[in-house]
Design an enzyme around this catalytic site. Structure first.
Site, PDB file in Angstrom:
ATOM      1  N   ASP A   1     -15.351  72.051  18.144  1.00  0.00           N
ATOM      2  CA  ASP A   1     -15.881  72.615  17.006  1.00  0.00           C
ATOM      3  C   ASP A   1     -17.426  72.734  17.174  1.00  0.00           C
ATOM      4  O   ASP A   1     -18.126  71.592  17.391  1.00  0.00           O
ATOM      5  CB  ASP A   1     -15.749  72.139  15.586  1.00  0.00           C
ATOM      6  CG  ASP A   1     -15.699  73.191  14.542  1.00  0.00           C
ATOM      7  OD1 ASP A   1     -17.161  73.724  14.224  1.00  0.00           O
ATOM      8  OD2 ASP A   1     -14.872  73.578  13.762  1.00  0.00           O
TER       9      ASP A   1
ATOM     10  N   HIS B   1      -6.978  79.380  13.676  1.00  0.00           N
ATOM     11  CA  HIS B   1      -7.538  77.878  14.144  1.00  0.00           C
ATOM     12  C   HIS B   1      -7.269  76.862  13.481  1.00  0.00           C
ATOM     13  O   HIS B   1      -6.994  76.703  12.273  1.00  0.00           O
ATOM     14  CB  HIS B   1      -9.183  78.076  14.510  1.00  0.00           C
ATOM     15  CG  HIS B   1      -9.787  78.470  13.261  1.00  0.00           C
ATOM     16  ND1 HIS B   1      -9.858  79.551  12.801  1.00  0.00           N
ATOM     17  CD2 HIS B   1     -10.670  77.637  12.447  1.00  0.00           C
ATOM     18  CE1 HIS B   1     -10.674  79.659  11.568  1.00  0.00           C
ATOM     19  NE2 HIS B   1     -11.371  78.348  11.454  1.00  0.00           N
TER      20      HIS B   1
ATOM     21  N   ASN C   1      -6.820  76.945   7.649  1.00  0.00           N
ATOM     22  CA  ASN C   1      -6.843  77.682   6.566  1.00  0.00           C
ATOM     23  C   ASN C   1      -6.478  79.313   6.714  1.00  0.00           C
ATOM     24  O   ASN C   1      -6.737  79.896   7.882  1.00  0.00           O
ATOM     25  CB  ASN C   1      -8.485  77.994   6.138  1.00  0.00           C
ATOM     26  CG  ASN C   1      -9.294  76.588   6.372  1.00  0.00           C
ATOM     27  OD1 ASN C   1      -8.768  75.556   5.495  1.00  0.00           O
ATOM     28  ND2 ASN C   1     -10.518  76.483   6.789  1.00  0.00           N
TER      29      ASN C   1
ATOM     30  N   HIS D   1      -7.521  72.804  12.728  1.00  0.00           N
ATOM     31  CA  HIS D   1      -8.631  71.706  13.104  1.00  0.00           C
ATOM     32  C   HIS D   1      -7.974  70.439  13.052  1.00  0.00           C
ATOM     33  O   HIS D   1      -7.055  70.168  12.451  1.00  0.00           O
ATOM     34  CB  HIS D   1      -9.609  71.747  11.560  1.00  0.00           C
ATOM     35  CG  HIS D   1     -10.329  72.855  11.021  1.00  0.00           C
ATOM     36  ND1 HIS D   1     -11.751  73.007  11.534  1.00  0.00           N
ATOM     37  CD2 HIS D   1      -9.905  74.256  10.590  1.00  0.00           C
ATOM     38  CE1 HIS D   1     -12.107  74.244  11.047  1.00  0.00           C
ATOM     39  NE2 HIS D   1     -10.862  74.790  10.571  1.00  0.00           N
TER      40      HIS D   1
ATOM     41  N   GLN E   1     -10.940  80.653   4.898  1.00  0.00           N
ATOM     42  CA  GLN E   1     -10.776  81.149   6.325  1.00  0.00           C
ATOM     43  C   GLN E   1     -12.017  81.894   6.430  1.00  0.00           C
ATOM     44  O   GLN E   1     -12.185  83.170   5.585  1.00  0.00           O
ATOM     45  CB  GLN E   1      -9.501  81.931   6.648  1.00  0.00           C
ATOM     46  CG  GLN E   1      -9.881  82.335   8.081  1.00  0.00           C
ATOM     47  CD  GLN E   1      -8.159  82.766   8.571  1.00  0.00           C
ATOM     48  OE1 GLN E   1      -7.544  83.243   7.665  1.00  0.00           O
ATOM     49  NE2 GLN E   1      -7.985  83.131   9.976  1.00  0.00           N
TER      50      GLN E   1
END
Length: 126
Positions: free
Chosen positions: A29, A98, A85, A100, A92
């Protein structure tokens, strides 16, 4: 299909790729919550997790295991949070799915009880 405006459809050369397979890719990230914070995304541009094909879900889950192993070896966390999210109401901000993988370390918060329930702070403690 790639979206020319999507940052995940246009990953910079500076991104450290952790792993990839035919349908998904994982990288660290750019704004990590903790050391080793990684993202796993489908290669196809899809905004919602619920619009992924079953093959894409499987590919992302397979990478999750690979990435966890690599993060474990490099950063030695004490635990993990895993999350996705979906839509703005859930936080989001990049509308390309995506997942995490957030490494957790003893003492990184005062009281981690409730984990992902902390997205609504008043409901985290029970």
């Amino acid at each position: 299909m790639k979206d020319s405006q999507c940052i995940f459809c246009n990953l910079g050369k500076d991104k450290e790729i952790i792993a990839e397979n035919e349908l998904a890719i994982a990288f660290y990230d750019g704004f990590p919550v903790n050391p080793g914070h990684a993202l796993i995304i489908p290669k196809r541009h899809v905004a919602s997790y619920f619009d992924l094909s079953m093959d894409e879900c499987t590919a992302m889950q397979a990478l999750l295991k690979v990435v966890q192993t690599k993060v474990e070896e490099r950063f030695h966390p004490d635990g993990y949070n895993i999350g996705v999210n979906v839509n703005a109401a859930a936080g989001q901000s990049v509308f390309h799915v995506h997942m995490h993988l957030i490494p957790r370390f003893l003492g990184d918060v005062d009281n981690p009880k409730g984990g992902v329930r902390g997205v609504i702070p008043s409901k985290q403690k029970y």
